[in-house]
Design a protein around this motif. Structure first.
Motif, PDB file in Angstrom:
ATOM      1  N   LYS A  96       0.869  -1.180   0.000  1.00  0.00           N
ATOM      2  CA  LYS A  96       0.000   0.000   0.000  1.00  0.00           C
ATOM      3  C   LYS A  96       0.904   1.228   0.000  1.00  0.00           C
ATOM      4  O   LYS A  96       1.627   1.469   0.977  1.00  0.00           O
ATOM      5  CB  LYS A  96      -0.934   0.022   1.209  1.00  0.00           C
ATOM      6  N   PRO A  97       0.897   2.000  -1.086  1.00  0.00           N
ATOM      7  CA  PRO A  97       1.837   3.135  -1.197  1.00  0.00           C
ATOM      8  C   PRO A  97       1.716   4.109  -0.041  1.00  0.00           C
ATOM      9  O   PRO A  97       2.712   4.509   0.562  1.00  0.00           O
ATOM     10  CB  PRO A  97       1.452   3.785  -2.525  1.00  0.00           C
ATOM     11  N   GLN A  98       0.472   4.491   0.242  1.00  0.00           N
ATOM     12  CA  GLN A  98       0.229   5.481   1.287  1.00  0.00           C
ATOM     13  C   GLN A  98      -1.039   5.111   2.041  1.00  0.00           C
ATOM     14  O   GLN A  98      -2.062   4.810   1.440  1.00  0.00           O
ATOM     15  CB  GLN A  98       0.067   6.873   0.681  1.00  0.00           C
ATOM     16  N   ASN A  99      -0.934   5.126   3.350  1.00  0.00           N
ATOM     17  CA  ASN A  99      -2.060   4.769   4.199  1.00  0.00           C
ATOM     18  C   ASN A  99      -2.316   5.910   5.168  1.00  0.00           C
ATOM     19  O   ASN A  99      -1.375   6.588   5.587  1.00  0.00           O
ATOM     20  CB  ASN A  99      -1.717   3.480   4.976  1.00  0.00           C
ATOM     21  N   MET A 100      -3.572   6.142   5.503  1.00  0.00           N
ATOM     22  CA  MET A 100      -3.898   7.056   6.595  1.00  0.00           C
ATOM     23  C   MET A 100      -4.747   6.287   7.590  1.00  0.00           C
ATOM     24  O   MET A 100      -5.885   5.909   7.286  1.00  0.00           O
ATOM     25  CB  MET A 100      -4.649   8.298   6.099  1.00  0.00           C
ATOM     26  N   VAL A 160       4.531   4.597   3.294  1.00  0.00           N
ATOM     27  CA  VAL A 160       4.087   5.887   3.831  1.00  0.00           C
ATOM     28  C   VAL A 160       2.821   5.683   4.657  1.00  0.00           C
ATOM     29  O   VAL A 160       1.821   5.157   4.164  1.00  0.00           O
ATOM     30  CB  VAL A 160       3.805   6.912   2.713  1.00  0.00           C
ATOM     31  N   LEU A 161       2.888   6.082   5.914  1.00  0.00           N
ATOM     32  CA  LEU A 161       1.745   6.004   6.825  1.00  0.00           C
ATOM     33  C   LEU A 161       1.507   7.377   7.429  1.00  0.00           C
ATOM     34  O   LEU A 161       2.432   7.993   7.976  1.00  0.00           O
ATOM     35  CB  LEU A 161       2.015   4.982   7.929  1.00  0.00           C
ATOM     36  N   LEU A 162       0.290   7.872   7.308  1.00  0.00           N
ATOM     37  CA  LEU A 162      -0.098   9.140   7.921  1.00  0.00           C
ATOM     38  C   LEU A 162      -0.993   8.842   9.118  1.00  0.00           C
ATOM     39  O   LEU A 162      -1.998   8.136   8.995  1.00  0.00           O
ATOM     40  CB  LEU A 162      -0.850  10.022   6.913  1.00  0.00           C
ATOM     41  N   LYS A 163      -0.628   9.384  10.274  1.00  0.00           N
ATOM     42  CA  LYS A 163      -1.405   9.161  11.500  1.00  0.00           C
ATOM     43  C   LYS A 163      -1.958  10.503  11.971  1.00  0.00           C
ATOM     44  O   LYS A 163      -1.205  11.336  12.499  1.00  0.00           O
ATOM     45  CB  LYS A 163      -0.538   8.515  12.583  1.00  0.00           C
ATOM     46  N   GLN A 222       0.902  13.021  11.543  1.00  0.00           N
ATOM     47  CA  GLN A 222       2.299  12.599  11.618  1.00  0.00           C
ATOM     48  C   GLN A 222       2.626  11.819  10.354  1.00  0.00           C
ATOM     49  O   GLN A 222       1.835  11.000   9.892  1.00  0.00           O
ATOM     50  CB  GLN A 222       2.498  11.721  12.848  1.00  0.00           C
ATOM     51  N   VAL A 223       3.788  12.078   9.764  1.00  0.00           N
ATOM     52  CA  VAL A 223       4.209  11.398   8.550  1.00  0.00           C
ATOM     53  C   VAL A 223       5.255  10.344   8.900  1.00  0.00           C
ATOM     54  O   VAL A 223       6.302  10.666   9.471  1.00  0.00           O
ATOM     55  CB  VAL A 223       4.797  12.394   7.525  1.00  0.00           C
ATOM     56  N   ILE A 224       4.973   9.099   8.546  1.00  0.00           N
ATOM     57  CA  ILE A 224       5.881   7.987   8.803  1.00  0.00           C
ATOM     58  C   ILE A 224       6.327   7.431   7.460  1.00  0.00           C
ATOM     59  O   ILE A 224       5.499   7.020   6.637  1.00  0.00           O
ATOM     60  CB  ILE A 224       5.181   6.905   9.642  1.00  0.00           C
ATOM     61  N   ILE A 225       7.629   7.440   7.201  1.00  0.00           N
ATOM     62  CA  ILE A 225       8.190   6.946   5.943  1.00  0.00           C
ATOM     63  C   ILE A 225       9.157   5.809   6.250  1.00  0.00           C
ATOM     64  O   ILE A 225      10.039   5.949   7.099  1.00  0.00           O
ATOM     65  CB  ILE A 225       8.891   8.063   5.159  1.00  0.00           C
ATOM     66  N   HIS A 226       8.963   4.703   5.571  1.00  0.00           N
ATOM     67  CA  HIS A 226       9.758   3.491   5.819  1.00  0.00           C
ATOM     68  C   HIS A 226       9.806   3.168   7.311  1.00  0.00           C
ATOM     69  O   HIS A 226      10.838   2.791   7.861  1.00  0.00           O
ATOM     70  CB  HIS A 226      11.163   3.639   5.242  1.00  0.00           C
ATOM     71  N   GLY A 227       8.647   3.322   7.962  1.00  0.00           N
ATOM     72  CA  GLY A 227       8.496   2.884   9.339  1.00  0.00           C
ATOM     73  C   GLY A 227       8.833   3.878  10.409  1.00  0.00           C
ATOM     74  O   GLY A 227       8.552   3.640  11.585  1.00  0.00           O
TER      75      GLY A 227
END
Length: 496
Positions: free
Chosen positions: A39-43, A84-87, A95-100
């Motif tokens: 999943k390229p980008q998750n929120m 990429v995970l956006l919380k 918050q931006v999380i890239i590669h964990g």
């Protein structure tokens, strides 16, 4: 040998993309095809700890749905599965999380910056997976027809166009208007994006398929695209939700009543799935304006914005209800952010979760929490100390900050992380009435769930490990997909 990729996009959020990818991953695994989720980008506020690519001893954070999809593939999750995970920490900031790893905060007005900030990392992860696995099954985010977001899209057609992969569009008929959702979505796309969509899946259908057939025929004629299947509505599906709380309850006339307040920034509420589906438990998620009274156990859940959510608890009068609950002998459990709320004070001098400052806690224990930039990301295992016996537990930590104080001398557990460090976790009151812990996934272990249920009721309970339940449900999902989807056509789409 099947080789290629396929992206599942949805007409809306919660259309069934996550479950569709999980089910297809398990179907391909059954066919001995090497497959991985992406999943390229998750929120989402539901997350899991995975191995960091290139640093396997270091934990990284990914969306919970990708951890489930990894299990469907028979794989240990890595940060490449969700680069990429956006919380969200508020309605206007994430918050931006890239590669964990957390790298920055992003405000709503600068959301378009995500492409320049993260797309190169997304592509790095994708091409690494392509080299490792024969098939990569990709999950989109939200809808590809969000015209205001298309310029900087890295999660739907923006990604599919960049890597030249085919797309299948899924829509939830249980919401109503499924034909409008499907055709309207396609019509809002560019010509090349429309051609990229190779077929449709309709999800959550109830009733006789003959009553739907004329609509399916019309859809294929109108769109010149194949309907790849109609999935039935599956009741009591015991699989991790990506973000939405599933309030479906398995047992309403059970011996143990547990209530969980739904906080505005509640995180990792999938912690409670093993409780929700246990036959001896009636688990209720309690919204604003509702009462926590009548519970045997109240659980304060994790939170992405602990001080703000603590204020919400006070505004609802839940703090007073919790203390009355304790006076009458009820049990209380705080997990992660909920654990931090049990102490005297929560300090956030750098404004990591919200505005800088401090908040008074519930003062049920003598300890303080200081929020810090560094986030703890660990998979842990060990023993909990609820009673005289040492009961095995396992789970993971995802939190900012450290808690210190005299009360923590009476620890809830002794645990070891993936780097081999052993330390004390949490707190348990002298009268065994209150527990606080940083450990998520506490109820997934058979032994720790049995200990917790016995702690609540004073009785022994028959329990089943959650991993075993998850495996059973993934097999059930794959059975359903093989019956109701045109798997051969889907595989052909992947190969082409």
């Amino acid at each position: 040998m099947v080789q290629g990729s396929l992206m599942i996009q949805g007409t809306t959020s919660d259309a069934g993309k996550s479950i569709c990818v999980a089910g297809l991953c398990r179907v391909l695994k059954r066919k001995k095809i090497s497959v991985a989720p992406f999943k390229p980008q998750n929120m989402a506020l539901n997350s899991a700890v995975a191995k960091s690519v290139g640093q396997p001893e270091v934990g990284g954070e990914i969306g919970r749905a990708q951890a489930l999809q990894a299990a469907a593939c028979g794989l240990e999750p890595t940060t490449d599965f969700n680069p990429v995970l956006l919380k969200p920490s508020s309605d206007m900031k994430s918050q931006v999380i890239i590669h964990g790893q957390a790298v920055s905060e992003l405000e709503a007005r600068t959301f378009g910056d995500i492409k320049s900030m993260a797309f190169e990392k997304v592509l790095e992860s994708y091409w690494r997976l392509k080299k490792q696995y024969d098939v990569v099954l990709i999950e989109g985010a939200g809808s590809p027809a969000e015209v205001n977001l298309r310029k900087n899209d890295i999660a739907n057609m923006g990604f599919a166009e960049a890597v030249d992969c085919p797309v299948v569009l899924i829509s939830d008929i249980n919401r109503g208007g499924v034909f409008a959702h499907l055709t309207g979505t396609v019509n809002l796309l560019s010509e090349s994006e429309q051609q990229r969509i190779k077929g449709f899946i309709i999800n959550q259908f109830r009733g006789r398929i003959e009553l739907l057939q004329s609509g399916l025929d019309w859809l294929e004629d109108y769109s010149n695209k194949k309907v790849l299947g109609v999935l039935p509505y599956l009741t009591q599906l015991k699989l991790d939700a990506e973000d939405a709380i599933n309030s479906e309850r398995h047992q309403q006339s059970a011996s143990i009543n547990i209530k969980v307040p739904v906080l505005p920034r509640i995180s990792n509420h999938t912690d409670f799935d093993p409780l929700k589906w246990h036959p001896d438990v009636n688990l209720q998620f309690i919204g604003g304006g509702e009462s926590l009274e009548g519970a045997d156990l109240i659980i304060l859940p994790g939170s992405k914005s602990v001080r703000s959510d603590l204020k919400f608890i006070e505004e609802q009068g839940w703090d007073k209800q919790i203390k009355r609950h304790l006076r009458y002998g009820g049990k209380l459990l705080g997990i992660c952010g909920g654990f931090q709320m049990l102490g005297n004070v929560i300090r956030d001098p750098e404004g990591i979760e919200s505005h800088a400052g401090s908040s008074q806690g519930l003062a049920l224990f003598d300890f303080q929490t200081n929020l810090t930039q560094a986030k703890q990301l660990k998979r842990v295992s060990g023993q909990c100390h609820i009673d005289e016996s040492s009961n095995e537990i396992s789970g993971y930590e995802i939190h900012c900050g450290n808690s210190e104080g005299d009360a923590l001398q009476n620890a809830f557990a002794t645990i070891t992380d993936q780097q081999g460090n052993t330390y004390k976790d949490g707190v348990i009151s002298e009268d065994k009435q209150i527990i606080g812990t940083y450990i998520h996934g506490l109820f997934e272990s058979k032994n720790s769930l049995a200990s917790i249920l016995s702690w609540i009721s004073g009785k022994e309970h028959v329990v089943k490990g959650w991993n075993e339940t998850r495996e059973t449900e993934l097999e059930r999902l794959a059975d359903c997909f093989e019956e109701y989807l045109d798997i051969d056509a889907i595989i052909q789409t992947i190969e082409n």
